[in-house]
Design a protein around this motif. Structure first.
Motif, PDB file in Angstrom:
ATOM      1  N   GLY A  13     -37.106  45.764  26.401  1.00 45.34           N
ATOM      2  CA  GLY A  13     -38.444  45.865  26.323  1.00 45.34           C
ATOM      3  C   GLY A  13     -38.972  46.233  24.967  1.00 45.34           C
ATOM      4  O   GLY A  13     -38.290  45.633  24.163  1.00 45.34           O
ATOM      5  N   PRO A  14     -40.206  46.685  24.821  1.00 43.67           N
ATOM      6  CA  PRO A  14     -40.536  46.955  23.755  1.00 43.67           C
ATOM      7  C   PRO A  14     -39.875  48.054  22.797  1.00 43.67           C
ATOM      8  O   PRO A  14     -39.212  48.595  23.151  1.00 43.67           O
ATOM      9  CB  PRO A  14     -42.108  47.688  23.702  1.00 43.67           C
ATOM     10  N   GLY A  15     -39.999  47.747  21.537  1.00 44.05           N
ATOM     11  CA  GLY A  15     -39.488  48.657  20.520  1.00 44.05           C
ATOM     12  C   GLY A  15     -38.715  47.888  19.486  1.00 44.05           C
ATOM     13  O   GLY A  15     -38.574  46.922  19.294  1.00 44.05           O
ATOM     14  N   ARG A  16     -38.230  48.720  18.243  1.00 46.16           N
ATOM     15  CA  ARG A  16     -37.684  48.254  17.134  1.00 46.16           C
ATOM     16  C   ARG A  16     -36.425  47.581  17.494  1.00 46.16           C
ATOM     17  O   ARG A  16     -35.613  48.043  18.294  1.00 46.16           O
ATOM     18  CB  ARG A  16     -37.341  48.969  16.195  1.00 46.16           C
ATOM     19  N   LEU A  65     -28.833  54.419  11.187  1.00 54.49           N
ATOM     20  CA  LEU A  65     -30.034  53.517  10.998  1.00 54.49           C
ATOM     21  C   LEU A  65     -30.642  53.372  12.473  1.00 54.49           C
ATOM     22  O   LEU A  65     -31.815  53.387  12.594  1.00 54.49           O
ATOM     23  CB  LEU A  65     -29.577  52.232  10.374  1.00 54.49           C
ATOM     24  N   ILE A  66     -29.631  53.031  13.298  1.00 53.93           N
ATOM     25  CA  ILE A  66     -30.183  52.908  14.915  1.00 53.93           C
ATOM     26  C   ILE A  66     -30.745  53.991  15.336  1.00 53.93           C
ATOM     27  O   ILE A  66     -32.043  53.869  15.895  1.00 53.93           O
ATOM     28  CB  ILE A  66     -29.064  52.371  15.805  1.00 53.93           C
ATOM     29  N   GLU A  67     -30.313  55.374  15.033  1.00 52.41           N
ATOM     30  CA  GLU A  67     -31.081  56.607  15.589  1.00 52.41           C
ATOM     31  C   GLU A  67     -32.159  57.109  14.421  1.00 52.41           C
ATOM     32  O   GLU A  67     -33.323  57.131  15.378  1.00 52.41           O
ATOM     33  CB  GLU A  67     -29.868  57.716  15.535  1.00 52.41           C
ATOM     34  N   GLU A  70     -35.025  54.557  15.989  1.00 52.96           N
ATOM     35  CA  GLU A  70     -35.169  54.214  17.202  1.00 52.96           C
ATOM     36  C   GLU A  70     -35.133  52.868  17.678  1.00 52.96           C
ATOM     37  O   GLU A  70     -36.126  52.488  18.235  1.00 52.96           O
ATOM     38  CB  GLU A  70     -36.716  54.884  17.714  1.00 52.96           C
ATOM     39  N   ILE A  71     -34.244  52.371  17.466  1.00 46.73           N
ATOM     40  CA  ILE A  71     -33.707  51.096  17.484  1.00 46.73           C
ATOM     41  C   ILE A  71     -33.433  50.854  19.286  1.00 46.73           C
ATOM     42  O   ILE A  71     -32.862  51.589  19.844  1.00 46.73           O
ATOM     43  CB  ILE A  71     -32.594  50.233  16.800  1.00 46.73           C
ATOM     44  N   VAL A  72     -34.041  49.614  19.879  1.00 45.83           N
ATOM     45  CA  VAL A  72     -33.631  49.544  21.188  1.00 45.83           C
ATOM     46  C   VAL A  72     -32.735  48.409  21.707  1.00 45.83           C
ATOM     47  O   VAL A  72     -32.210  48.290  22.607  1.00 45.83           O
ATOM     48  CB  VAL A  72     -34.787  49.154  22.042  1.00 45.83           C
ATOM     49  N   GLU A  73     -32.390  47.577  20.505  1.00 41.11           N
ATOM     50  CA  GLU A  73     -31.510  46.459  20.590  1.00 41.11           C
ATOM     51  C   GLU A  73     -31.173  46.104  19.247  1.00 41.11           C
ATOM     52  O   GLU A  73     -31.820  45.958  18.241  1.00 41.11           O
ATOM     53  CB  GLU A  73     -32.376  45.284  21.115  1.00 41.11           C
ATOM     54  N   VAL A  74     -29.831  45.532  19.102  1.00 44.28           N
ATOM     55  CA  VAL A  74     -28.947  45.230  17.678  1.00 44.28           C
ATOM     56  C   VAL A  74     -28.751  43.796  18.049  1.00 44.28           C
ATOM     57  O   VAL A  74     -28.179  43.433  19.051  1.00 44.28           O
ATOM     58  CB  VAL A  74     -27.792  46.169  17.644  1.00 44.28           C
ATOM     59  N   VAL A  75     -29.260  43.181  17.008  1.00 43.74           N
ATOM     60  CA  VAL A  75     -28.790  41.651  16.719  1.00 43.74           C
ATOM     61  C   VAL A  75     -27.598  41.486  15.859  1.00 43.74           C
ATOM     62  O   VAL A  75     -28.127  41.342  14.451  1.00 43.74           O
ATOM     63  CB  VAL A  75     -30.115  40.748  16.868  1.00 43.74           C
ATOM     64  N   PRO A 109     -27.669  47.621  24.128  1.00 44.09           N
ATOM     65  CA  PRO A 109     -27.672  46.109  24.128  1.00 44.09           C
ATOM     66  C   PRO A 109     -27.415  45.864  22.749  1.00 44.09           C
ATOM     67  O   PRO A 109     -28.297  45.834  21.955  1.00 44.09           O
ATOM     68  CB  PRO A 109     -29.343  45.902  24.249  1.00 44.09           C
ATOM     69  N   VAL A 110     -26.318  45.286  22.287  1.00 44.42           N
ATOM     70  CA  VAL A 110     -25.764  44.581  21.227  1.00 44.42           C
ATOM     71  C   VAL A 110     -25.556  43.231  21.487  1.00 44.42           C
ATOM     72  O   VAL A 110     -24.835  42.684  22.125  1.00 44.42           O
ATOM     73  CB  VAL A 110     -24.378  45.256  20.687  1.00 44.42           C
ATOM     74  N   ARG A 111     -26.337  42.380  20.822  1.00 44.42           N
ATOM     75  CA  ARG A 111     -26.272  40.771  20.899  1.00 44.42           C
ATOM     76  C   ARG A 111     -25.902  40.082  19.844  1.00 44.42           C
ATOM     77  O   ARG A 111     -25.836  40.587  18.648  1.00 44.42           O
ATOM     78  CB  ARG A 111     -27.848  40.483  21.282  1.00 44.42           C
ATOM     79  N   MET A 112     -25.237  39.023  20.135  1.00 48.41           N
ATOM     80  CA  MET A 112     -24.776  38.010  18.939  1.00 48.41           C
ATOM     81  C   MET A 112     -25.688  36.836  18.884  1.00 48.41           C
ATOM     82  O   MET A 112     -26.252  36.265  20.050  1.00 48.41           O
ATOM     83  CB  MET A 112     -23.404  37.532  19.571  1.00 48.41           C
ATOM     84  N   ALA A 113     -26.282  36.710  17.723  1.00 48.33           N
ATOM     85  CA  ALA A 113     -27.361  35.516  17.634  1.00 48.33           C
ATOM     86  C   ALA A 113     -26.750  34.487  16.515  1.00 48.33           C
ATOM     87  O   ALA A 113     -25.974  34.819  15.739  1.00 48.33           O
ATOM     88  CB  ALA A 113     -28.541  36.266  16.861  1.00 48.33           C
ATOM     89  N   ASP A 114     -26.964  33.160  16.884  1.00 46.25           N
ATOM     90  CA  ASP A 114     -26.635  32.256  15.971  1.00 46.25           C
ATOM     91  C   ASP A 114     -27.179  32.422  14.790  1.00 46.25           C
ATOM     92  O   ASP A 114     -28.378  32.433  14.526  1.00 46.25           O
ATOM     93  CB  ASP A 114     -27.120  30.813  16.842  1.00 46.25           C
TER      94      ASP A 114
END
Length: 163
Positions: A13-16, A65-67, A70-75, A109-114
């Protein structure tokens, strides 16, 4: 072969968002605005943690940095070659992603991006801005993280708009 995640799938959802470019010596970090539309450089973190080491100051700083933001997803950028194959760098990226997820409670949510060609795109951007490779070393990782995150955000927003 390691496959990247699909932007917008299982979206929190919404967020940094936080973009991470894992290198052998440095970790470039970028973050988005709260609307998740624009990626901006944040910081370069000195790399300390190796494979199978205990978490060190680099992981501690990423968690801060995440805290703080207020990070909601890491890429995390997935460094694959043009054919989509991984290398030892993929192991480093996956290790950092695993450590972040674990430290955030195991369900973050920690995602892997190309990230193919993001460093090339970052260098081209810096050269277009009149910067040389020599005077850009301290920020190139941040700019690569911006490229990774901006690509993710653009694709995410397109995918979410499709419904």
């Amino acid at each position: 072969m390691v496959e990247p995640d699909i932007p917008g799938e299982n979206d929190p959802g919404p967020g940094r968002r936080l973009g991470v470019d894992v290198g052998t010596a440095r970790i470039g970090v970028a973050y988005s605005d709260r609307m998740a539309t624009l990626a901006m450089p944040l910081e370069t973190v000195c790399r300390e943690t190796g494979l199978k080491d205990r978490d060190k100051g680099d992981i501690d700083r990423l968690i801060e940095l995440i805290e703080e933001n207020e990070i909601v997803e890491v890429v995390v950028g997935l460094p694959r070659d043009l054919k989509g194959n991984g290398s030892v760098s993929v192991k480093h990226a996956k290790e950092i992603a695993f450590r972040i997820n674990r430290r955030m409670g195991g369900n973050f949510p920690v995602r892997m991006a190309d990230e193919r060609l993001t460093t090339v795109a970052a260098m081209n951007s810096l050269h277009a801005a009149g910067r040389t490779t020599k005077n850009s070393r301290h920020i190139i990782d941040q700019v690569a993280a911006v490229e990774i995150l901006q690509t993710w955000l653009d694709t995410r927003n397109t995918n979410l708009a499709k419904g």
